[in-house]
Design an enzyme around this catalytic site. Structure first.
Site, PDB file in Angstrom:
ATOM      1  N   PRO A  39       0.902  -1.159   0.232  1.00  0.00           N
ATOM      2  CA  PRO A  39      -0.039  -0.077   0.038  1.00  0.00           C
ATOM      3  C   PRO A  39       1.004   1.282  -0.232  1.00  0.00           C
ATOM      4  O   PRO A  39       1.438   1.732   0.873  1.00  0.00           O
ATOM      5  CB  PRO A  39      -0.770  -0.187   1.413  1.00  0.00           C
ATOM      6  CG  PRO A  39      -0.129  -1.121   2.276  1.00  0.00           C
ATOM      7  CD  PRO A  39       1.012  -2.025   1.503  1.00  0.00           C
ATOM      8  N   ASP A 213       5.594   2.391   2.585  1.00  0.00           N
ATOM      9  CA  ASP A 213       4.697   1.476   2.836  1.00  0.00           C
ATOM     10  C   ASP A 213       3.739   1.615   3.872  1.00  0.00           C
ATOM     11  O   ASP A 213       4.319   1.842   5.147  1.00  0.00           O
ATOM     12  CB  ASP A 213       5.656   0.107   2.861  1.00  0.00           C
ATOM     13  CG  ASP A 213       4.735  -0.951   3.161  1.00  0.00           C
ATOM     14  OD1 ASP A 213       3.575  -0.905   3.309  1.00  0.00           O
ATOM     15  OD2 ASP A 213       5.229  -2.155   3.014  1.00  0.00           O
ATOM     16  N   HIS A 214       2.558   1.910   3.705  1.00  0.00           N
ATOM     17  CA  HIS A 214       1.631   2.160   4.762  1.00  0.00           C
ATOM     18  C   HIS A 214       1.478   1.173   5.833  1.00  0.00           C
ATOM     19  O   HIS A 214       0.831   1.465   7.062  1.00  0.00           O
ATOM     20  CB  HIS A 214       0.230   2.635   4.208  1.00  0.00           C
ATOM     21  CG  HIS A 214      -0.253   3.898   5.202  1.00  0.00           C
ATOM     22  ND1 HIS A 214       0.093   4.133   6.528  1.00  0.00           N
ATOM     23  CD2 HIS A 214      -1.136   5.025   4.559  1.00  0.00           C
ATOM     24  CE1 HIS A 214      -0.583   5.197   6.947  1.00  0.00           C
ATOM     25  NE2 HIS A 214      -1.363   5.606   5.863  1.00  0.00           N
ATOM     26  N   ARG A 215       1.855  -0.034   5.808  1.00  0.00           N
ATOM     27  CA  ARG A 215       1.810  -1.229   6.742  1.00  0.00           C
ATOM     28  C   ARG A 215       2.775  -0.809   7.661  1.00  0.00           C
ATOM     29  O   ARG A 215       2.597  -1.189   8.951  1.00  0.00           O
ATOM     30  CB  ARG A 215       2.081  -2.352   5.966  1.00  0.00           C
ATOM     31  CG  ARG A 215       0.898  -2.979   5.258  1.00  0.00           C
ATOM     32  CD  ARG A 215       1.195  -4.219   4.374  1.00  0.00           C
ATOM     33  NE  ARG A 215       2.584  -3.935   3.595  1.00  0.00           N
ATOM     34  CZ  ARG A 215       3.177  -5.008   2.883  1.00  0.00           C
ATOM     35  NH1 ARG A 215       2.725  -6.087   3.105  1.00  0.00           N
ATOM     36  NH2 ARG A 215       4.360  -4.595   2.297  1.00  0.00           N
ATOM     37  N   ILE A 217       4.797   2.333   7.899  1.00  0.00           N
ATOM     38  CA  ILE A 217       5.226   3.693   8.095  1.00  0.00           C
ATOM     39  C   ILE A 217       3.777   4.663   8.125  1.00  0.00           C
ATOM     40  O   ILE A 217       2.913   4.142   7.243  1.00  0.00           O
ATOM     41  CB  ILE A 217       6.289   4.201   7.116  1.00  0.00           C
ATOM     42  CG1 ILE A 217       7.484   3.548   7.197  1.00  0.00           C
ATOM     43  CG2 ILE A 217       6.277   5.813   7.065  1.00  0.00           C
ATOM     44  CD1 ILE A 217       8.321   3.685   6.003  1.00  0.00           C
TER      45      ILE A 217
END
Ligand code: CAO
Length: 241
Positions: A39, A213-215, A217
């Site tokens: 993501p 990476d939104h998982r 950060i």
């Protein structure tokens, strides 16, 4: 997903067919997986590199005879190392339900080659000076263009930088090089009016595009990373602090 459209393009006009090269096939599959599985979010910012560029030009002039040439990208690699020290979750990888934080600083850089995109790696960039990094980058970029990079020279990066600064453009959205969790994209710097509190003054501004990476950060950390990275380029003395 819907199947890929199957179209007889010859119905619309003359066409020719060309096999995708080996590198394009490999990098394409990697980019596709990374784009689909990660993501991505991209934060944009600018770094004021007026003084740094003046120093770089002056340094290269002083060392003209010895053939030493330092590049803006080498400074960015050192700035990335300092930013990764401050924000360790950017130098990490997801492994199942765990985050692997890396205590080494290997930085990949995107190199444009006639066969396609390759990402050679500067190992232990924290232990190298700007001159050495510039020299290694030139050697690795040449090897990449000549198709002579060994697999070991393209592996192990914890973070990557993709510079389109020598070509042009303002901002873009780089795809993260899995299993890394962030990548810094930079475009061409240009003189822009900046408000100094009293008046507009011309400053050399470098456009930054950090994909993350939104998982792993979140947006606040990414904004802080960009701010810190830009502050280092604005005044490299901060790296020693
Ligand atoms: N702003 C303005 N000018 C810049 C700049 C920037 N951000 N970055 C580089 N330049 C200038 C340099 O000053 C240099 O001029 P001088 O000879 O006066 O120093 C000139 O552009 C050429 O730079 P370069 O691109 O050859 O060198 P580099 O160190 O910046 O980059 C490399 C090396 C290997 C990264 C580059 O050749 C390359 O392949 N870039 C493309 C990367 C890419 O494809 N990324 C996209 C990946 S996603 O598909």
């Amino acid at each position: 997903l819907l199947p890929w459209p199957k179209i007889d393009f010859a119905k619309f006009g003359p066409v020719e067919r060309k096999e995708l090269g080996r590198i394009k096939k490999i990098s394409g599959a990697n980019l596709h997986r990374n784009w689909v599985l990660i993501p991505h979010v991209t934060n944009h910012d600018d770094a004021d590199i007026t003084e740094l560029e003046a120093f770089r030009v002056q340094f290269n002039k002083e060392n003209d005879k010895s053939g030493i040439k330092v590049t803006m990208l080498a400074f960015m690699i050192r700035a990335a190392v300092a930013a990764l020290r401050k924000f360790p979750e950017f130098n990490a990888s997801i492994d199942g339900e765990q985050l692997v934080l890396k205590n080494y600083f290997h930085i990949g850089f995107a190199a444009d080659t006639p066969n396609g995109l390759m990402v050679p790696v500067i190992r232990d960039a924290d232990q190298k000076g700007i001159v050495q990094i510039s020299q290694e980058m030139a050697e690795l970029a040449k090897k990449a263009r000549d198709g002579k990079l060994a697999p070991a020279e393209m592996s192990g990066a914890g973070f990557s930088i993709s510079s389109l600064g020598g070509i042009g453009g303002r901002y873009f959205t780089p795809i993260i090089n899995a299993p890394e969790v962030a990548i810094m994209g930079v475009c061409k710097s240009r003189l822009e009016p900046q408000w100094d509190g009293k008046q507009f003054v011309p400053r050399l501004m470098l456009p930054l595009s950090l994909s993350w990476d939104h998982r792993v950060i979140d947006g606040a950390a990414a904004a802080r990373f960009n701010l810190y990275f830009a502050s280092l380029l604005a005044d490299m003395r901060r790296i020693m602090m």
